[in-house]
Motif scaffolding. Structure first.
Motif, PDB file in Angstrom:
ATOM      1  N   GLU A   1      -4.313 -10.952  -2.218  1.00 15.53           N
ATOM      2  CA  GLU A   1      -5.676 -10.493  -1.181  1.00 15.53           C
ATOM      3  C   GLU A   1      -6.387 -11.601  -2.209  1.00 15.53           C
ATOM      4  O   GLU A   1      -6.872 -11.977  -0.960  1.00 15.53           O
TER       5      GLU A   1
ATOM      6  N   HIS B   1      -1.311  -7.311  -6.083  1.00 12.42           N
ATOM      7  CA  HIS B   1      -1.693  -7.260  -5.142  1.00 12.42           C
ATOM      8  C   HIS B   1      -2.750  -7.731  -4.816  1.00 12.42           C
ATOM      9  O   HIS B   1      -3.375  -7.872  -4.207  1.00 12.42           O
TER      10      HIS B   1
ATOM     11  N   GLU C   1      -9.399  -1.078   4.243  1.00 15.15           N
ATOM     12  CA  GLU C   1      -8.452  -2.483   4.201  1.00 15.15           C
ATOM     13  C   GLU C   1      -7.535  -2.558   5.400  1.00 15.15           C
ATOM     14  O   GLU C   1      -7.194  -2.945   6.567  1.00 15.15           O
TER      15      GLU C   1
ATOM     16  N   HIS D   1       0.789  -0.926   0.303  1.00 15.64           N
ATOM     17  CA  HIS D   1      -0.277  -0.095  -0.231  1.00 15.64           C
ATOM     18  C   HIS D   1       1.018   0.847  -0.031  1.00 15.64           C
ATOM     19  O   HIS D   1       0.466   2.425  -0.953  1.00 15.64           O
TER      20      HIS D   1
HETATM   21 FE   LIG Z   1      -4.424  -3.862  -0.971  1.00 13.74          FE
END
Ligand SMILES: [Fe+2]
Ligand SMILES: [Fe+2]
Length: 150
Positions: free
Chosen positions: A52, A48, A115, A13
């Motif tokens: 996830e 990413h 998140e 992130h």
């Molecule tokens: Fe994320």
């Protein structure tokens, strides 16, 4: 010992926020930089999302108290992917490019915040330290595999 799942995601992130702010400061005069950064960003985002959606989300979703926030996560990924797809058909030197990019950046920043706050809180309630590390190990391996396809 593998990195915790939450540390791995947090680092992704932070990198994403940095590259988005770099892209945001490019202009129509710096097209090559804009194009290169945008390509890097799309790859990082894709990797990413895969990590996830294939590992972190499914592990969390099994737990009732995390289900709602995880479902929202999937939808936010879809929304961002759709906006990115639209932006891909806009020339890099078009005057609307940067406005459209800013909207995507804001969407992603909002998603990251959700998140890191709500979803990570739930993950800490559900998993202990060892479980988060085990998950982190699986995610790091998946990430490496996904990166190798680029
Ligand atoms: Fe994320
Ligand atoms: Fe996400």
């Amino acid at each position: 010992m593998p990195q915790s799942a939450l540390t791995l995601l947090q680092e992704d992130h932070d990198k994403m926020k940095k590259i988005m702010s770099d892209i945001d400061s490019t202009t129509e005069r710096g097209l090559k930089t804009r194009e290169e950064l945008f390509t890097t960003m799309k790859e990082a985002l894709n990797v990413h999302e895969r990590v996830e959606e294939e590992i972190f989300y499914p592990a969390l979703r099994e737990h009732k108290k995390a289900k709602e926030i995880v479902m929202e996560g999937y939808e936010e990924h879809r929304a961002v992917d759709m906006l990115l797809g639209e932006l891909e058909s806009v020339p890099f030197d078009d005057e609307s490019w940067s406005a459209k990019f800013t909207v995507i950046k804001e969407n992603i920043e909002h998603h990251i915040k959700e998140e890191e706050n709500e979803m990570f809180d739930k993950a800490r309630q559900i998993f202990d330290r060892a479980e988060l590390q085990e998950l982190g190990g699986a995610m790091a391996a998946r990430k490496e595999k996904a990166q190798a396809t680029y």
